[in-house]
Design an enzyme around this catalytic site. Structure first.
Site, PDB file in Angstrom:
ATOM      1  N   HIS A 130       0.882  -1.176   0.000  1.00  0.00           N
ATOM      2  CA  HIS A 130       0.000   0.000   0.000  1.00  0.00           C
ATOM      3  C   HIS A 130       0.923   1.231   0.000  1.00  0.00           C
ATOM      4  O   HIS A 130       2.035   1.173   0.530  1.00  0.00           O
ATOM      5  CB  HIS A 130      -0.835  -0.056   1.291  1.00  0.00           C
ATOM      6  N   ASP A 209       3.500  -4.005   7.960  1.00  0.00           N
ATOM      7  CA  ASP A 209       2.208  -3.342   7.813  1.00  0.00           C
ATOM      8  C   ASP A 209       1.140  -4.418   8.021  1.00  0.00           C
ATOM      9  O   ASP A 209       0.928  -5.272   7.161  1.00  0.00           O
ATOM     10  CB  ASP A 209       2.124  -2.726   6.410  1.00  0.00           C
ATOM     11  N   GLN A 212      -4.125  -5.172   7.163  1.00  0.00           N
ATOM     12  CA  GLN A 212      -5.135  -6.120   6.646  1.00  0.00           C
ATOM     13  C   GLN A 212      -5.078  -7.465   7.363  1.00  0.00           C
ATOM     14  O   GLN A 212      -5.719  -8.422   6.915  1.00  0.00           O
ATOM     15  CB  GLN A 212      -4.935  -6.334   5.135  1.00  0.00           C
ATOM     16  N   LYS A 235      -9.991  -0.558  10.761  1.00  0.00           N
ATOM     17  CA  LYS A 235     -10.081  -1.803   9.984  1.00  0.00           C
ATOM     18  C   LYS A 235     -10.302  -2.989  10.914  1.00  0.00           C
ATOM     19  O   LYS A 235     -10.266  -4.140  10.501  1.00  0.00           O
ATOM     20  CB  LYS A 235      -8.813  -1.998   9.156  1.00  0.00           C
ATOM     21  N   CYS A 377      -4.833   2.294  -3.651  1.00  0.00           N
ATOM     22  CA  CYS A 377      -3.606   2.867  -3.060  1.00  0.00           C
ATOM     23  C   CYS A 377      -2.422   1.920  -3.233  1.00  0.00           C
ATOM     24  O   CYS A 377      -1.551   1.837  -2.346  1.00  0.00           O
ATOM     25  CB  CYS A 377      -3.787   3.216  -1.580  1.00  0.00           C
TER      26      CYS A 377
HETATM   27  N1  PLP Z   1      -1.674  -0.508   4.667  1.00  0.00           N
HETATM   28  C1  PLP Z   1      -2.588  -1.318   4.141  1.00  0.00           C
HETATM   29  C2  PLP Z   1      -2.197  -2.716   3.776  1.00  0.00           C
HETATM   30  C3  PLP Z   1      -3.897  -0.877   3.943  1.00  0.00           C
HETATM   31  O1  PLP Z   1      -4.813  -1.682   3.416  1.00  0.00           O
HETATM   32  C4  PLP Z   1      -4.218   0.460   4.325  1.00  0.00           C
HETATM   33  C5  PLP Z   1      -5.582   0.988   4.087  1.00  0.00           C
HETATM   34  O2  PLP Z   1      -6.309   0.550   3.236  1.00  0.00           O
HETATM   35  C6  PLP Z   1      -3.233   1.251   4.889  1.00  0.00           C
HETATM   36  C7  PLP Z   1      -1.964   0.746   5.040  1.00  0.00           C
HETATM   37  C8  PLP Z   1      -3.517   2.657   5.328  1.00  0.00           C
HETATM   38  O3  PLP Z   1      -4.382   2.648   6.423  1.00  0.00           O
HETATM   39  P1  PLP Z   1      -4.971   4.010   7.011  1.00  0.00           P
HETATM   40  O4  PLP Z   1      -5.611   4.716   5.856  1.00  0.00           O
HETATM   41  O5  PLP Z   1      -5.921   3.565   8.037  1.00  0.00           O
HETATM   42  O6  PLP Z   1      -3.830   4.775   7.561  1.00  0.00           O
END
Ligand code: PLP
Length: 420
Positions: A130, A209, A212, A235, A377
């Site tokens: 992401h 990260d 998910q 999430k 993203c």
């Molecule tokens: N990393 C991953 C794998 C994501 O799916 C997301 C959001 O969709 C993010 C980071 C960013 O999360 P946030 O927008 O809550 O900061």
């Protein structure tokens, strides 16, 4: 195993009754099919009530006031730190830093690590990340004259471990990768990859990260042996504006704060500042207190269902959806994940014939079916696959096979409509 029908009752959005003459339920309702939990999960009533209770009954600031309301707020807030710590298998609550979300957590990790880097060092990430786990590292590399390497994926949508192995060397300072891809649904073997990295270069900082992963499977950051782990409250059935950065104590205690202000110092004057210990030194200013308290309730909620049960249930949905999509659309559907369910979480991204994903998502939306379309993203991933956009469906505990059937039935109509 639990029943999604019972679970649905916990989520007020499904019991909202839209106006009689509404063509589709812009504000939820019993017919809503929500297949966008990878973007954000819906919120159970208990979580909404917990935040409301704080706002209505004890909305004082934390770690400052000496009166009972403030003490109650502080106590509830700090209890969540303990809860998060136990939930993810940290060794201590002092390893839990509250942030505003995964993006904030990963940017904070990048800023905290900046002082340890020298020109010529390397930061590694992967093609499935992401933007939140890609851009902070890319920017950090650019500003400090570092090498920025992006590990490609195999044809099966997994990290190419051979290339990763050959890329790590003594100048590798950071490797950042996701536990679960937000597009492919790939479940990465975090512990194995971390072990591999640290066997080659034990001083490499491993950043995960886990946005998910946390609400879909049991996780254990100590077993992962990662140095930093980032995720978002929204999430995992909690409110937006709340996130976590887990940091190994042995690492956090060597790092200096990068954001300065109230709540993070023991003493300050013109000549000298004495900062609090971790994690408080990294939490300047007033946090999202009600949101964090409600995140604690979200964790209780997930625990009451059981993370293994959640994982098993979502797995059955994933297997069912993959089979039904293939049966129904044959060669017209291109699913871009690993597509063998033991490696795939409840996220399925696809293209259907030559229909633009935006047309698919907008038409599904007209039928109260919420999915996401675009690059999610994850522009580097889509570019590496030669795609401009995909349609993504993603599951959580309130989904059922009926939701999948309804979505596929409308997808069939869309296919017919766009082939005319
Ligand atoms: N990393 C991953 C794998 C994501 O799916 C997301 C959001 O969709 C993010 C980071 C960013 O999360 P946030 O927008 O809550 O900061």
């Amino acid at each position: 195993m639990f029943s999604p029908q019972t679970i649905k009752k916990d989520f007020p959005i499904f019991t909202y009754h839209p106006a009689r003459n509404a063509t589709h339920s812009v504000a939820g309702g019993p017919d809503l099919v929500y297949l966008d939990s990878a973007a954000t999960t819906l919120k159970p009533r208990v979580v909404i009530e917990a935040e409301k209770e704080y706002l209505e009954h004890y909305s004082a600031n934390i770690a400052r006031g000496l009166y009972p309301l403030a003490e109650k707020a502080t106590e509830k807030f700090e209890m969540v730190r303990e809860k998060v710590s136990t939930f993810i298998g940290a060794e201590s609550a002092k390893e839990i830093i509250f942030t505003s979300g995964t993006t904030d957590s990963l940017n904070l990790a990048a800023r905290l690590l900046a002082s340890r880097l020298e020109a010529g060092d390397t930061i590694i990430t992967t093609a499935m990340e992401h933007h939140s786990n890609f851009l902070p590292w890319k920017e950090l590399a650019k500003k400090n004259g570092l090498h920025f390497r992006v590990i490609p994926l195999t044809e099966k949508g997994t990290i190419d471990i051979e290339i990763l192995k050959n890329t790590i060397d003594e100048r590798t300072k950071i490797v950042a990768f996701s536990a679960v891809s937000n597009v492919l649904g790939t479940i990465n073997p975090v512990k194995e990859i971390t072990t591999l990295i640290k066997n080659i270069n034990p001083s490499t900082i491993v950043v995960i990260d886990a946005a998910q992963a946390v609400s879909h499977m049991p996780i254990d950051v100590s077993e992962w042996n990662a140095d930093f782990v980032a995720f978002s409250g929204h999430k995992m059935f909690g409110p937006t504006g709340v996130g976590i950065l887990y940091g190994k104590s042995s690492l956090l205690n060597t790092l200096s704060p990068v954001t300065f202000g109230g709540g993070m110092v023991i003493d300050a004057c013109a000549d000298e500042t004495v900062y609090k210990e971790a994690p408080y030194r990294f939490e300047a200013g007033t946090p999202n207190i009600g949101g964090i308290i409600a995140l604690g309730t979200a964790i209780d909620y997930m625990k009451s269902i059981g993370m293994e049960n959640i994982q098993k249930y979502e797995h059955t949905l994933t297997v069912y959806a993959l089979n039904r999509l293939r049966e129904t659309f044959g060669e017209n559907i291109h699913i871009i994940g690993p597509t063998y369910p033991e490696k795939q979480s409840g996220i399925i991204a696809f293209t259907l014939s030559t229909i633009h994903p935006h047309d698919i998502a907008a038409t599904l939306g007209e039928h109260d079916i919420c999915v996401r379309a675009g690059e999610h993203c994850a522009s580097p991933l889509h570019k590496s696959l030669g795609l401009h956009a995909t349609t993504r469906i993603s599951f959580s505990i309130y989904n059922s096979k009926k939701d999948i059937d309804k979505c596929i039935a409308i997808l069939e109509e869309i296919q017919t409509m766009f082939s005319k």
